[in-house]
Design a protein around this motif. Structure first.
Motif, PDB file in Angstrom:
ATOM      1  N   TRP A 106      16.849   5.400   5.738  1.00  0.00           N
ATOM      2  CA  TRP A 106      16.550   3.981   5.944  1.00  0.00           C
ATOM      3  C   TRP A 106      17.221   3.115   4.876  1.00  0.00           C
ATOM      4  O   TRP A 106      17.422   1.926   5.044  1.00  0.00           O
ATOM      5  CB  TRP A 106      15.031   3.785   5.968  1.00  0.00           C
ATOM      6  N   ASP A 107      17.576   3.753   3.758  1.00  0.00           N
ATOM      7  CA  ASP A 107      18.250   3.085   2.640  1.00  0.00           C
ATOM      8  C   ASP A 107      17.454   1.881   2.158  1.00  0.00           C
ATOM      9  O   ASP A 107      16.264   1.998   1.956  1.00  0.00           O
ATOM     10  CB  ASP A 107      19.694   2.712   3.005  1.00  0.00           C
ATOM     11  N   ASP A 108      18.119   0.747   2.010  1.00  0.00           N
ATOM     12  CA  ASP A 108      17.447  -0.426   1.434  1.00  0.00           C
ATOM     13  C   ASP A 108      17.051  -1.457   2.491  1.00  0.00           C
ATOM     14  O   ASP A 108      16.866  -2.624   2.193  1.00  0.00           O
ATOM     15  CB  ASP A 108      18.323  -1.072   0.363  1.00  0.00           C
ATOM     16  N   ARG A 109      16.932  -1.005   3.717  1.00  0.00           N
ATOM     17  CA  ARG A 109      16.482  -1.909   4.782  1.00  0.00           C
ATOM     18  C   ARG A 109      15.032  -2.336   4.496  1.00  0.00           C
ATOM     19  O   ARG A 109      14.317  -1.654   3.781  1.00  0.00           O
ATOM     20  CB  ARG A 109      16.591  -1.224   6.135  1.00  0.00           C
ATOM     21  N   PRO A 110      14.578  -3.421   5.104  1.00  0.00           N
ATOM     22  CA  PRO A 110      13.225  -3.926   4.808  1.00  0.00           C
ATOM     23  C   PRO A 110      12.115  -2.944   5.196  1.00  0.00           C
ATOM     24  O   PRO A 110      12.086  -2.419   6.313  1.00  0.00           O
ATOM     25  CB  PRO A 110      13.124  -5.193   5.661  1.00  0.00           C
ATOM     26  N   VAL A 111      11.227  -2.727   4.264  1.00  0.00           N
ATOM     27  CA  VAL A 111      10.080  -1.861   4.492  1.00  0.00           C
ATOM     28  C   VAL A 111       9.227  -2.424   5.631  1.00  0.00           C
ATOM     29  O   VAL A 111       8.711  -1.676   6.466  1.00  0.00           O
ATOM     30  CB  VAL A 111       9.241  -1.710   3.201  1.00  0.00           C
ATOM     31  N   PRO A 152       3.489   9.183  10.830  1.00  0.00           N
ATOM     32  CA  PRO A 152       3.721   8.958   9.404  1.00  0.00           C
ATOM     33  C   PRO A 152       4.246   7.555   9.139  1.00  0.00           C
ATOM     34  O   PRO A 152       5.015   7.005   9.920  1.00  0.00           O
ATOM     35  CB  PRO A 152       4.772  10.014   9.040  1.00  0.00           C
ATOM     36  N   LEU A 153       3.809   7.002   8.026  1.00  0.00           N
ATOM     37  CA  LEU A 153       4.328   5.711   7.576  1.00  0.00           C
ATOM     38  C   LEU A 153       5.443   5.898   6.554  1.00  0.00           C
ATOM     39  O   LEU A 153       6.171   4.957   6.259  1.00  0.00           O
ATOM     40  CB  LEU A 153       3.200   4.863   6.982  1.00  0.00           C
ATOM     41  N   ARG A 154       5.581   7.108   6.028  1.00  0.00           N
ATOM     42  CA  ARG A 154       6.597   7.398   5.010  1.00  0.00           C
ATOM     43  C   ARG A 154       7.967   6.934   5.479  1.00  0.00           C
ATOM     44  O   ARG A 154       8.372   7.194   6.609  1.00  0.00           O
ATOM     45  CB  ARG A 154       6.623   8.895   4.714  1.00  0.00           C
ATOM     46  N   ILE A 155       8.684   6.279   4.598  1.00  0.00           N
ATOM     47  CA  ILE A 155      10.029   5.803   4.908  1.00  0.00           C
ATOM     48  C   ILE A 155      11.017   6.946   4.687  1.00  0.00           C
ATOM     49  O   ILE A 155      11.002   7.604   3.642  1.00  0.00           O
ATOM     50  CB  ILE A 155      10.399   4.607   4.020  1.00  0.00           C
ATOM     51  N   LEU A 201       0.836  -1.201   0.000  1.00  0.00           N
ATOM     52  CA  LEU A 201       0.000   0.000   0.000  1.00  0.00           C
ATOM     53  C   LEU A 201       0.872   1.253   0.000  1.00  0.00           C
ATOM     54  O   LEU A 201       0.664   2.172  -0.781  1.00  0.00           O
ATOM     55  CB  LEU A 201      -0.936   0.003   1.211  1.00  0.00           C
ATOM     56  N   LEU A 202       1.869   1.269   0.858  1.00  0.00           N
ATOM     57  CA  LEU A 202       2.765   2.422   0.966  1.00  0.00           C
ATOM     58  C   LEU A 202       3.515   2.659  -0.342  1.00  0.00           C
ATOM     59  O   LEU A 202       3.614   3.787  -0.820  1.00  0.00           O
ATOM     60  CB  LEU A 202       3.746   2.191   2.117  1.00  0.00           C
ATOM     61  N   GLU A 203       4.011   1.591  -0.931  1.00  0.00           N
ATOM     62  CA  GLU A 203       4.794   1.711  -2.165  1.00  0.00           C
ATOM     63  C   GLU A 203       3.928   2.019  -3.382  1.00  0.00           C
ATOM     64  O   GLU A 203       4.404   2.602  -4.351  1.00  0.00           O
ATOM     65  CB  GLU A 203       5.616   0.448  -2.377  1.00  0.00           C
ATOM     66  N   SER A 204       2.644   1.669  -3.328  1.00  0.00           N
ATOM     67  CA  SER A 204       1.763   1.900  -4.476  1.00  0.00           C
ATOM     68  C   SER A 204       1.203   3.318  -4.519  1.00  0.00           C
ATOM     69  O   SER A 204       0.589   3.707  -5.501  1.00  0.00           O
ATOM     70  CB  SER A 204       0.608   0.897  -4.463  1.00  0.00           C
ATOM     71  N   ALA A 205       1.400   4.075  -3.460  1.00  0.00           N
ATOM     72  CA  ALA A 205       0.848   5.433  -3.399  1.00  0.00           C
ATOM     73  C   ALA A 205       1.916   6.413  -2.934  1.00  0.00           C
ATOM     74  O   ALA A 205       1.745   7.080  -1.908  1.00  0.00           O
ATOM     75  CB  ALA A 205      -0.355   5.452  -2.469  1.00  0.00           C
ATOM     76  N   PRO A 206       3.047   6.537  -3.668  1.00  0.00           N
ATOM     77  CA  PRO A 206       4.134   7.408  -3.184  1.00  0.00           C
ATOM     78  C   PRO A 206       3.757   8.877  -3.096  1.00  0.00           C
ATOM     79  O   PRO A 206       4.377   9.626  -2.354  1.00  0.00           O
ATOM     80  CB  PRO A 206       5.246   7.184  -4.219  1.00  0.00           C
ATOM     81  N   GLN A 207       2.723   9.297  -3.813  1.00  0.00           N
ATOM     82  CA  GLN A 207       2.305  10.694  -3.764  1.00  0.00           C
ATOM     83  C   GLN A 207       1.474  10.992  -2.520  1.00  0.00           C
ATOM     84  O   GLN A 207       1.332  12.135  -2.127  1.00  0.00           O
ATOM     85  CB  GLN A 207       1.523  11.076  -5.030  1.00  0.00           C
ATOM     86  N   ASP A 208       0.918   9.954  -1.891  1.00  0.00           N
ATOM     87  CA  ASP A 208       0.096  10.136  -0.696  1.00  0.00           C
ATOM     88  C   ASP A 208       0.957  10.167   0.553  1.00  0.00           C
ATOM     89  O   ASP A 208       1.923   9.427   0.664  1.00  0.00           O
ATOM     90  CB  ASP A 208      -0.915   8.992  -0.541  1.00  0.00           C
ATOM     91  N   GLU A 209       0.593  11.017   1.483  1.00  0.00           N
ATOM     92  CA  GLU A 209       1.197  10.986   2.815  1.00  0.00           C
ATOM     93  C   GLU A 209       0.301  10.094   3.658  1.00  0.00           C
ATOM     94  O   GLU A 209      -0.827  10.471   3.984  1.00  0.00           O
ATOM     95  CB  GLU A 209       1.296  12.392   3.411  1.00  0.00           C
ATOM     96  N   LEU A 210       0.803   8.902   3.970  1.00  0.00           N
ATOM     97  CA  LEU A 210       0.019   7.954   4.748  1.00  0.00           C
ATOM     98  C   LEU A 210       0.444   8.001   6.209  1.00  0.00           C
ATOM     99  O   LEU A 210       1.630   8.094   6.520  1.00  0.00           O
ATOM    100  CB  LEU A 210       0.176   6.543   4.188  1.00  0.00           C
ATOM    101  N   TYR A 211      -0.540   7.911   7.076  1.00  0.00           N
ATOM    102  CA  TYR A 211      -0.329   7.964   8.519  1.00  0.00           C
ATOM    103  C   TYR A 211      -1.076   6.806   9.160  1.00  0.00           C
ATOM    104  O   TYR A 211      -2.078   6.325   8.614  1.00  0.00           O
ATOM    105  CB  TYR A 211      -0.879   9.276   9.099  1.00  0.00           C
TER     106      TYR A 211
END
Length: 156
Positions: free
Chosen positions: A71-76, A64-67, A21-31
């Protein structure tokens, strides 16, 4: 995602699904917000209250859920597990029915604990209890005995 009533929101069933969900909506600020849900929160006031002083805040307390870029390439999934684990006590210490839900929103300011205060643009999904158990397992697997949730009730 279509506009849905809070009662009809989908439920996220795993950290991988939340990551998608987070990766599919990069334009959204998810909380993520811990409460009785958007049906209660998005009434006329749509504002949180500071528990210490009783002051009405200019938005809803959420995290916020935004990474973050560092965090680099650590697991989402680990990032999201930590975001859920940090505040999991809110489901235990508040009124019955308090649980996490995801919203798309924008920040209006910062609260007394430096948390974002947001306006909800759109409720997105509930977070299932299974996700909280998965988050707890992943965090505990990190083996950091001196680290734990941000739970004030555990301190005198």
């Amino acid at each position: 995602m279509t506009e849905e009533s809070p009662e009809e929101l989908p439920t996220i069933g795993g950290l991988a699904e939340l990551a998608e969900l987070l990766e599919s909506a990069p334009q959204d600020e998810l909380y993520v917000r811990w409460s009785r849900g958007p049906g209660v929160d998005l009434g006329a006031s749509a504002r949180s209250r500071d528990e210490l002083t009783g002051v009405r805040l200019p938005g809803l307390s959420a995290n916020p859920l935004r990474i973050e870029p560092w965090w680099d390439d650590r697991p989402v999934e680990l990032w999201l597990a930590r975001r859920l684990y940090d505040y999991r006590h809110l489901g235990d210490h508040r009124r019955p029915g308090v649980r996490p839900w995801v919203l798309s929103g924008h920040e209006l300011g910062r609260g007394p604990d430096n948390e974002p205060l947001v306006a909800c643009d759109r409720p997105v999904a509930w977070v299932a209890d299974e996700v909280l158990r998965e988050a707890e397992r992943i965090v505990e697997e990190q083996g950091s005995a001196g680290w734990g949730p941000l739970d004030r009730s555990r301190h005198p």
